[in-house]
Design a protein around this motif. Structure first.
Motif, PDB file in Angstrom:
ATOM      1  N   ARG A   1       0.756  -1.142  -0.005  1.00 54.16           N
ATOM      2  CA  ARG A   1       0.023  -0.059  -0.048  1.00 54.16           C
ATOM      3  C   ARG A   1       0.688   1.011  -0.121  1.00 54.16           C
ATOM      4  O   ARG A   1       0.210   2.476  -0.229  1.00 54.16           O
ATOM      5  N   VAL A   2       2.152   1.069   0.081  1.00 57.62           N
ATOM      6  CA  VAL A   2       3.027   2.326   0.278  1.00 57.62           C
ATOM      7  C   VAL A   2       3.950   2.010  -0.793  1.00 57.62           C
ATOM      8  O   VAL A   2       4.462   0.826  -1.346  1.00 57.62           O
ATOM      9  N   SER A   3       4.959   2.872  -1.371  1.00 56.33           N
ATOM     10  CA  SER A   3       5.904   2.941  -2.177  1.00 56.33           C
ATOM     11  C   SER A   3       7.450   2.652  -1.510  1.00 56.33           C
ATOM     12  O   SER A   3       7.344   3.038  -0.442  1.00 56.33           O
ATOM     13  N   GLY A   4       8.192   2.186  -2.356  1.00 56.18           N
ATOM     14  CA  GLY A   4       9.415   2.137  -1.598  1.00 56.18           C
ATOM     15  C   GLY A   4      10.536   1.172  -2.643  1.00 56.18           C
ATOM     16  O   GLY A   4      10.146   0.718  -3.716  1.00 56.18           O
ATOM     17  N   ILE A   5      11.646   0.781  -2.103  1.00 54.50           N
ATOM     18  CA  ILE A   5      12.592  -0.081  -2.384  1.00 54.50           C
ATOM     19  C   ILE A   5      12.516  -1.699  -1.705  1.00 54.50           C
ATOM     20  O   ILE A   5      12.445  -1.511  -0.535  1.00 54.50           O
TER      21      ILE A   5
ATOM     22  N   GLY B   1      15.929  -4.573  -4.441  1.00 52.94           N
ATOM     23  CA  GLY B   1      16.418  -3.615  -5.329  1.00 52.94           C
ATOM     24  C   GLY B   1      15.306  -3.016  -5.998  1.00 52.94           C
ATOM     25  O   GLY B   1      15.412  -1.628  -6.707  1.00 52.94           O
ATOM     26  N   GLN B   2      14.320  -3.708  -6.308  1.00 49.97           N
ATOM     27  CA  GLN B   2      13.048  -3.074  -7.280  1.00 49.97           C
ATOM     28  C   GLN B   2      12.643  -1.913  -6.754  1.00 49.97           C
ATOM     29  O   GLN B   2      12.017  -2.151  -5.230  1.00 49.97           O
ATOM     30  N   HIS B   3      12.235  -1.121  -7.309  1.00 45.50           N
ATOM     31  CA  HIS B   3      11.285   0.000  -6.834  1.00 45.50           C
ATOM     32  C   HIS B   3       9.869  -0.109  -7.187  1.00 45.50           C
ATOM     33  O   HIS B   3       9.324  -0.795  -8.351  1.00 45.50           O
ATOM     34  N   VAL B   4       8.901   0.051  -6.016  1.00 43.89           N
ATOM     35  CA  VAL B   4       7.659  -0.053  -6.057  1.00 43.89           C
ATOM     36  C   VAL B   4       7.123   1.327  -5.783  1.00 43.89           C
ATOM     37  O   VAL B   4       7.111   1.694  -4.980  1.00 43.89           O
ATOM     38  N   ALA B   5       6.053   1.555  -6.936  1.00 49.32           N
ATOM     39  CA  ALA B   5       5.435   2.973  -7.031  1.00 49.32           C
ATOM     40  C   ALA B   5       3.958   2.576  -6.614  1.00 49.32           C
ATOM     41  O   ALA B   5       3.296   1.850  -7.547  1.00 49.32           O
TER      42      ALA B   5
END
Length: 251
Positions: A37-41, A158-162
């Protein structure tokens, strides 16, 4: 001759007991795509496809440092506004005493009440922000909503999640210990079936007691024309796979 007559009678009784059989395809009884539910690495992915997981188990963790910092900042704000609210309340009590002794005017009392009200509003806002930041910190980790098997792993460290309008699935889970056999029946036959009705699902040479669920309300295409889909749900101990062939026997 009597022996053959008896065998024929048993065969007829068995055929009557299970009058209809329908080809089916196994499906997961419950399948979910998990997205944060939130963005991050992505910091850590603790499971792989095929792993069994327990309800509440941590599966994937985003880098929580930004959310921890926000929690600390919001906590400090709550402490500050708690002190300011307490001081404003003490000041209001003193002002009220002076007003009751006709030492100060009504406007001064009103100003003290306003300061106390503003301080309380600031404290409420800070507490709400702290609760939100704490929830964001909790949401930086994905946990299993039920006992399940991991169907697919779609994320790597390491994957970015938006977070956007369309969630990005990172893990796909299916409920463990239960499967559904999906089959098609004609419009004439679907009306005679009932949710919860007992049937049998056959997978390979194994029979499973099952119950009907999700009787279709809209027709789907079939080689013989329009038909309706239905699910027969059954418990399993071993691992079966979606897409396997099965047979549903209706009484």
């Amino acid at each position: 001759m009597t022996k053959w007559i008896l065998a024929g009678m048993l065969w007829a009784a068995a055929s009557a007991a299970w009058a209809e059989s329908f080809p089916a395809t196994l499906q997961w009884s419950q399948r979910v795509e998990l997205s944060p539910r939130v963005s991050g690495i992505v910091r850590e992915v603790g499971v792989n496809a095929g792993d069994r997981v327990r309800k509440g188990q941590s599966l994937l963790i985003l880098d929580a440092a930004p959310y921890q910092a926000r929690v600390a900042e919001s906590r400090a704000a709550v402490v500050r506004f708690t002190e300011e609210t307490a001081e404003a309340q003490r000041e209001l009590v003193r002002t009220q005493e002076l007003y009751d002794r006709t030492v100060i005017s009504t406007s001064e009392l009103d100003q003290a009440k306003l300061r106390q009200s503003r301080a309380k509003a600031q404290l409420d806002g800070a507490q709400a922000r702290l609760a939100r930041e704490r929830q964001d910190l909790t949401d930086s980790a994905l946990r299993a909503p039920f006992d399940a098997v991991v169907v697919a792993r779609l994320a790597e460290p390491g994957q970015h999640v938006a977070v956007g309008l369309q969630p990005q699935p990172l893990l796909v889970l299916a409920k463990v210990g239960e499967m559904a056999a999906r089959f098609k029946v004609s419009a004439d036959r679907i009306g005679s079936l009932k949710v919860g009705q007992a049937v049998t699902v056959v997978v390979g040479k194994q029979d499973y007691p099952a119950t009907l669920k999700n009787l279709g309300l809209e027709p789907v295409k079939d080689k013989d024309g329009a038909a309706y889909e239905a699910d027969a749900v059954f418990a399993v101990k071993e691992l079966l796979r979606a897409g396997m062939a099965a047979t549903v026997r209706l009484p």
